[in-house]
Design a protein around this motif. Structure first.
Motif, PDB file in Angstrom:
ATOM      1  N   CYS A 202     -29.841  60.427 -26.063  1.00  0.00           N
ATOM      2  CA  CYS A 202     -30.860  59.395 -26.298  1.00  0.00           C
ATOM      3  C   CYS A 202     -31.975  60.000 -27.151  1.00  0.00           C
ATOM      4  CB  CYS A 202     -31.384  58.850 -24.973  1.00  0.00           C
ATOM      5  SG  CYS A 202     -32.587  59.908 -24.130  1.00  0.00           S
ATOM      6  N   ARG A 204     -34.949  60.708 -26.328  1.00  0.00           N
ATOM      7  CA  ARG A 204     -35.657  61.766 -25.614  1.00  0.00           C
ATOM      8  C   ARG A 204     -34.894  63.090 -25.634  1.00  0.00           C
ATOM      9  NH1 ARG A 204     -40.363  61.264 -22.601  1.00  0.00           N
ATOM     10  NH2 ARG A 204     -40.708  59.065 -22.185  1.00  0.00           N
ATOM     11  N   CYS A 205     -33.574  63.024 -25.791  1.00  0.00           N
ATOM     12  CA  CYS A 205     -32.810  64.263 -25.952  1.00  0.00           C
ATOM     13  C   CYS A 205     -33.216  64.949 -27.258  1.00  0.00           C
ATOM     14  CB  CYS A 205     -31.317  63.977 -25.996  1.00  0.00           C
ATOM     15  SG  CYS A 205     -30.622  63.361 -24.461  1.00  0.00           S
ATOM     16  N   CYS A 275     -32.556  66.296 -19.957  1.00  0.00           N
ATOM     17  CA  CYS A 275     -33.346  65.160 -20.478  1.00  0.00           C
ATOM     18  C   CYS A 275     -33.979  64.403 -19.309  1.00  0.00           C
ATOM     19  CB  CYS A 275     -32.456  64.223 -21.292  1.00  0.00           C
ATOM     20  SG  CYS A 275     -33.315  62.729 -21.841  1.00  0.00           S
ATOM     21  N   VAL A 277     -34.814  61.399 -18.971  1.00  0.00           N
ATOM     22  CA  VAL A 277     -34.377  60.029 -18.659  1.00  0.00           C
ATOM     23  C   VAL A 277     -32.857  59.878 -18.588  1.00  0.00           C
ATOM     24  CG1 VAL A 277     -34.531  59.174 -21.049  1.00  0.00           C
ATOM     25  CG2 VAL A 277     -34.789  57.576 -19.163  1.00  0.00           C
ATOM     26  N   CYS A 278     -32.107  60.557 -19.486  1.00  0.00           N
ATOM     27  CA  CYS A 278     -30.641  60.389 -19.443  1.00  0.00           C
ATOM     28  C   CYS A 278     -29.954  61.631 -18.908  1.00  0.00           C
ATOM     29  CB  CYS A 278     -30.083  59.992 -20.811  1.00  0.00           C
ATOM     30  SG  CYS A 278     -29.821  61.362 -21.957  1.00  0.00           S
TER      31      CYS A 278
HETATM   32 ZN   LIG Z   1     -31.721  61.772 -23.189  1.00  0.00          ZN
END
Ligand SMILES: [Zn+2]
Length: 410
Positions: A202, A204-205, A275, A277-278
């Motif tokens: 994602c 954020r990654c 990460c 979030v994911c």
């Molecule tokens: Zn992520």
């Protein structure tokens, strides 16, 4: 993020991505009514493509896509998605059309200046394709409304120009399992990537946190007008591929486009197990408001001052104690502003707060913009930040021009 390409990605450049396995359609296609004769004619060049054909076109007719931001990216993306026959197309934007938008936001004309973007875009798209349902969301995306808004759509196209919104959209897509096509532009360069739930990294990654010193947005840094046209059409292409489950989408690959050298490049990124979030142990369980976001209620509660009252106070003996902060962009400020007004654009306030103003605790501060929208938000943020007596010039400089100073250039 029309605005914000962070300059230091978490993942480093790597060899080109291996070909991704075939992608399933975003959601199983529901039984669609057959295409009408008029639709068969309108989409005949799609129907000739074996990868689309009548079944693919019916799938597009059933599709529900939300475009965040009717700006430089959102305009071309929405135009092509509407033309392609995406059956339900949402457009989310809280802003109004400004003359400085017209060099890149191709849904709007000069007569739209001052009009709400989402609604005006809806009218244009409905005129282009009356066979689809276009929904205008004239609102600002936030943690409180993101779930209800996303629930109605199966795929999100992010063309927002704010870094905080970009993280909110990414996190919500991961948490709610929605495919996402993002793009970003800056001056002469753009990038795009796609996210598909459970497949690949994602946003954020790639960029784990909102960092200080992110690059300024279009209004601050400038942008080649045609640049978002290229990236916005890439987003529309990706959305169609993800909906139909065809081709090789930009999952785990970041496409980078440099208009000056006219080069497309790509780099490969992996999902990061850490990460927030994911990742394997996510710390983000709910979408968060972008920094600088404030609710409509907060904005409604700010104390106002009329143009006439401000003029009276500026003529009074204690006028020097009054701080005037003009929150428009520097080019607008340069065209004309109130004597003694200082310039601090709203976007800077949203990202950095009020520290650079060195406000005296007791001095009243009047926030000023063109029509009274941006100053309302600045004033609400000032109240929240503990500025003692913030005021908002009601109706902005347009009201000042009408009541006090007709010659003020705006
Ligand atoms: Zn992520």
């Amino acid at each position: 993020m029309s605005s914000t390409i962070s300059s230091t990605p978490a993942a480093s450049a790597a060899p080109p991505a291996p070909a991704a396995p075939p992608l399933p359609a975003a959601t199983p296609p529901p039984a669609a009514p057959p295409l009408s004769p008029a639709e068969r004619e309108r989409y005949s060049r799609h129907l000739l493509l074996p990868e689309i054909g009548p079944a693919g076109q019916q799938r597009l007719k059933q599709a529900r896509v939300l475009v965040i931001g009717a700006g430089g990216l959102g305009c071309p993306a929405a135009l092509y998605l509407a033309a392609a026959g995406v059956g339900t197309l949402g457009l989310l934007d809280f802003d109004r059309v400004d003359a400085s938008n017209l060099h890149r936001q191709v849904l709007f004309t000069l007569e739209d200046v001052g009009a709400p973007k989402a609604e005006r875009a809806r009218e244009r798209l409905a005129a282009l394709n009356p066979g689809i349902n276009v929904v205008a969301h004239q609102t600002e995306l936030c943690a409180a409304n993101v779930r209800a808004l996303f629930e109605d759509y199966e795929l999100i196209v992010d063309g927002s120009d704010r870094i905080g919104t970009r993280y909110l959209v990414n996190d919500a897509c991961v948490l709610y399992g929605k495919p996402l096509v993002s793009a970003a532009i800056h001056r002469f360069e753009g990038q795009a990537m796609s996210y598909s739930p459970g497949r690949g990294p994602c946003y954020r990654c790639l960029f784990p946190e909102i960092r200080d010193g992110v690059l300024p947005n279009c209004a601050q840094a400038g942008v080649l007008g045609v640049l978002p046209g290229v990236l916005g059409t890439v987003q529309a292409t990706e959305a169609i591929k993800l909906l139909l489950g065809i081709g090789e989408p930009l999952i785990g690959r970041v496409l980078v486009y440099d208009a000056l050298s006219l080069r497309f490049d790509e780099f490969h990124i992996e999902r990061r197990p850490e990460c927030a979030v994911c990742g394997d142990h996510p710390s983000i369980r709910e979408p968060r408001d972008p920094p600088g976001f404030c609710t409509v209620e907060e904005q409604q509660r700010v104390p106002r001052i009329s143009a006439r009252e401000l003029a009276r106070r500026l003529a009074a003996a204690d006028a020097a104690a009054l701080r005037l902060i003009d929150v428009r962009e520097p080019d607008e400020y340069a065209r004309g502003h109130l004597a003694r007004a200082e310039n601090l654009p709203l976007a800077r306030i949203e990202e950095h707060g009020f520290a650079e103003l060195a406000l005296a605790r007791e001095a009243p501060v009047v926030f000023i913009c063109r029509s009274g929208v941006r100053s309302l938000k600045a004033c609400a943020l000032a109240r929240r930040a503990g500025v003692a007596t913030p005021l908002q010039l009601e109706g902005g400089l347009l009201a000042w021009q009408a009541a006090i100073e007709p010659s003020l250039p705006l």
